[in-house]
Structures are given as structure tokens and as C-alpha cells.
Design a protein around this motif. Structure first.
Motif, PDB file in Angstrom:
ATOM      1  N   LYS A 147      -9.521 -19.177   9.345  1.00 29.24           N
ATOM      2  CA  LYS A 147     -10.923 -19.395   9.722  1.00 29.24           C
ATOM      3  C   LYS A 147     -11.749 -18.379   8.933  1.00 29.24           C
ATOM      4  N   THR A 148     -13.035 -18.623   8.818  1.00 26.54           N
ATOM      5  CA  THR A 148     -13.905 -17.607   8.234  1.00 26.54           C
ATOM      6  C   THR A 148     -13.760 -16.352   9.088  1.00 26.54           C
ATOM      7  N   SER A 149     -13.497 -15.210   8.432  1.00 29.21           N
ATOM      8  CA  SER A 149     -13.077 -14.011   9.164  1.00 29.21           C
ATOM      9  C   SER A 149     -13.702 -12.739   8.620  1.00 29.21           C
ATOM     10  N   THR A 150     -13.846 -11.776   9.532  1.00 26.03           N
ATOM     11  CA  THR A 150     -14.220 -10.412   9.176  1.00 26.03           C
ATOM     12  C   THR A 150     -13.065  -9.512   9.596  1.00 26.03           C
ATOM     13  N   VAL A 151     -12.551  -8.751   8.635  1.00 25.75           N
ATOM     14  CA  VAL A 151     -11.391  -7.898   8.858  1.00 25.75           C
ATOM     15  C   VAL A 151     -11.771  -6.449   8.570  1.00 25.75           C
ATOM     16  N   ARG A 152     -11.354  -5.564   9.459  1.00 29.11           N
ATOM     17  CA  ARG A 152     -11.535  -4.126   9.250  1.00 29.11           C
ATOM     18  C   ARG A 152     -10.203  -3.549   8.814  1.00 29.11           C
ATOM     19  N   LEU A 153     -10.211  -2.877   7.674  1.00 29.51           N
ATOM     20  CA  LEU A 153      -9.023  -2.240   7.122  1.00 29.51           C
ATOM     21  C   LEU A 153      -9.222  -0.735   7.161  1.00 29.51           C
ATOM     22  N   THR A 175       0.856  -1.173   0.000  1.00 24.50           N
ATOM     23  CA  THR A 175       0.000   0.000   0.000  1.00 24.50           C
ATOM     24  C   THR A 175       0.900   1.233   0.000  1.00 24.50           C
ATOM     25  N   PRO A 176       0.511   2.286  -0.693  1.00 25.46           N
ATOM     26  CA  PRO A 176       1.360   3.476  -0.715  1.00 25.46           C
ATOM     27  C   PRO A 176       1.324   4.279   0.587  1.00 25.46           C
ATOM     28  N   PHE A 177       0.351   3.984   1.457  1.00 27.29           N
ATOM     29  CA  PHE A 177       0.158   4.744   2.687  1.00 27.29           C
ATOM     30  C   PHE A 177       0.074   3.780   3.872  1.00 27.29           C
ATOM     31  N   PRO A 178       0.248   4.269   5.085  1.00 30.17           N
ATOM     32  CA  PRO A 178       0.083   3.398   6.258  1.00 30.17           C
ATOM     33  C   PRO A 178      -1.338   2.834   6.345  1.00 30.17           C
ATOM     34  N   ILE A 179      -1.443   1.634   6.919  1.00 33.89           N
ATOM     35  CA  ILE A 179      -2.735   0.981   7.136  1.00 33.89           C
ATOM     36  C   ILE A 179      -2.797   0.409   8.557  1.00 33.89           C
ATOM     37  N   VAL A 180      -4.018   0.160   9.020  1.00 34.09           N
ATOM     38  CA  VAL A 180      -4.251  -0.597  10.246  1.00 34.09           C
ATOM     39  C   VAL A 180      -5.270  -1.679   9.906  1.00 34.09           C
ATOM     40  N   VAL A 181      -4.969  -2.903  10.322  1.00 34.39           N
ATOM     41  CA  VAL A 181      -5.840  -4.049  10.081  1.00 34.39           C
ATOM     42  C   VAL A 181      -6.294  -4.592  11.432  1.00 34.39           C
ATOM     43  N   GLU A 182      -7.604  -4.780  11.582  1.00 32.89           N
ATOM     44  CA  GLU A 182      -8.181  -5.358  12.797  1.00 32.89           C
ATOM     45  C   GLU A 182      -8.878  -6.661  12.435  1.00 32.89           C
ATOM     46  N   ILE A 183      -8.590  -7.705  13.192  1.00 37.34           N
ATOM     47  CA  ILE A 183      -9.309  -8.956  13.021  1.00 37.34           C
ATOM     48  C   ILE A 183     -10.541  -8.871  13.931  1.00 37.34           C
ATOM     49  N   PHE A 184     -11.681  -8.607  13.332  1.00 35.67           N
ATOM     50  CA  PHE A 184     -12.922  -8.450  14.094  1.00 35.67           C
ATOM     51  C   PHE A 184     -13.487  -9.812  14.481  1.00 35.67           C
ATOM     52  N   GLU A 185     -13.348 -10.781  13.572  1.00 36.02           N
ATOM     53  CA  GLU A 185     -13.856 -12.132  13.803  1.00 36.02           C
ATOM     54  C   GLU A 185     -12.966 -13.091  13.039  1.00 36.02           C
ATOM     55  N   GLY A 186     -12.695 -14.272  13.614  1.00 33.50           N
ATOM     56  CA  GLY A 186     -11.938 -15.294  12.912  1.00 33.50           C
ATOM     57  C   GLY A 186     -10.453 -15.242  13.181  1.00 33.50           C
ATOM     58  N   ALA A 187      -9.663 -15.676  12.176  1.00 32.95           N
ATOM     59  CA  ALA A 187      -8.207 -15.728  12.305  1.00 32.95           C
ATOM     60  C   ALA A 187      -7.568 -15.606  10.923  1.00 32.95           C
ATOM     61  N   ILE A 188      -6.457 -14.881  10.882  1.00 32.50           N
ATOM     62  CA  ILE A 188      -5.746 -14.600   9.634  1.00 32.50           C
ATOM     63  C   ILE A 188      -4.261 -14.850   9.845  1.00 32.50           C
ATOM     64  N   HIS A 220       2.473 -13.726  10.884  1.00 31.18           N
ATOM     65  CA  HIS A 220       1.888 -13.319  12.156  1.00 31.18           C
ATOM     66  C   HIS A 220       0.506 -13.957  12.235  1.00 31.18           C
ATOM     67  N   HIS A 221       0.290 -14.798  13.233  1.00 33.58           N
ATOM     68  CA  HIS A 221      -0.983 -15.490  13.410  1.00 33.58           C
ATOM     69  C   HIS A 221      -1.900 -14.569  14.213  1.00 33.58           C
ATOM     70  N   LEU A 222      -2.805 -13.890  13.514  1.00 33.82           N
ATOM     71  CA  LEU A 222      -3.697 -12.919  14.144  1.00 33.82           C
ATOM     72  C   LEU A 222      -5.061 -13.543  14.370  1.00 33.82           C
ATOM     73  N   LYS A 223      -5.647 -13.226  15.517  1.00 35.94           N
ATOM     74  CA  LYS A 223      -6.961 -13.772  15.878  1.00 35.94           C
ATOM     75  C   LYS A 223      -7.890 -12.634  16.255  1.00 35.94           C
ATOM     76  N   LYS A 224      -9.133 -12.988  16.523  1.00 38.83           N
ATOM     77  CA  LYS A 224     -10.160 -12.017  16.892  1.00 38.83           C
ATOM     78  C   LYS A 224      -9.618 -11.024  17.920  1.00 38.83           C
TER      79      LYS A 224
END
Length: 114
Positions: free
Chosen positions: A90-96, A46-59, A68-72
Motif C-alpha cells: 500500500k502507499t506507505s510512510t516508513v520511519r528508519l 546495513t553495516p549497523f543495527p536498524i529499526v523500521v517502523e511502518i507509520f502508515e500503509g503496509a510493507i 513479514h507482512h508489516l502494517k501501520k
């Protein structure tokens, strides 16, 4: 004032992650990415900074060859220009959270090429 929901009208695609812009403000954009287990977003930057939140599931979130094993409830922040990839374990919802100057179309293009 703007209001959005990470859970309302949540839709999953069988073959790839689903992208939805939830809100746009003067400073940024909030995007929901819905992954079914096994969905992938190939390495991209990405050309700019980002923040990713794992709202549900695992990525599994890969950065510079490290997974990096990220979870809810987990958050990860990246500066612009850092190569990264995602795979839903896992089935997941991610906020970017994107910078105002970044585009949701760029994220959609990453998904379509994954």
C-alpha cells in the motif's frame, strides 16, 4: 532539542521511494521513506543495527527468504549484516532509525539501485 514530523512536507516519487533525513542526533539518524504502492527496495544489508517502523500503509519486509507482512504501527529490528528487502503493498510512510555511524547516502544508493 530537535523536532521533526513524519507527515509534514511528505512527497512521493512516481518511480521509486523518496528518502528524507528528518533529524540527526548524537546517537542516530531518523529517516522517512515514502513509498507508493508497488515501490521496491531490492535486497541489501546495513553495516549497523536498524529499526523500521511502518507509520502508515503496509510493507512486505523480506528477511533471509521469509516475508513479514508489516502494517501501520508495526516495528521490526535487524542486526547489521542481515540481508533484507522491502515492497510496499500500500502507499506507505516508513520511519528508519539508523546508527549514527551509518549514512543516509547508503540508503539513497539502495533506492537508486532498486
Amino acid at each position: 532539542m530537535k523536532v521533526a514530523s513524519l507527515v509534514d512536507q511528505l512527497e512521493y516519487n512516481d518511480s521509486r521511494p523518496t528518502i528524507q533525513v528528518l533529524m540527526e542526533t548524537e546517537t542516530g539518524k531518523e529517516i522517512r521513506i515514502a513509498f507508493k504502492e508497488g515501490h521496491v527496495m531490492k535486497e541489501h544489508k546495513t553495516p549497523f543495527p536498524i529499526v523500521v517502523e511502518i507509520f502508515e500503509g503496509a510493507i512486505d519486509f523480506g528477511v533471509n527468504g521469509k516475508i513479514h507482512h508489516l502494517k501501520k504501527g508495526d516495528l521490526i529490528a535487524l542486526e547489521g549484516g542481515v540481508p533484507h528487502d522491502l515492497m510496499a503493498t500500500k502507499t506507505s510512510t516508513v520511519r528508519l532509525s539508523l546508527n549514527k555511524l551509518d549514512s543516509a547516502k547508503r540508503v539513497e544508493d539502495v533506492v537508486s539501485k532498486s
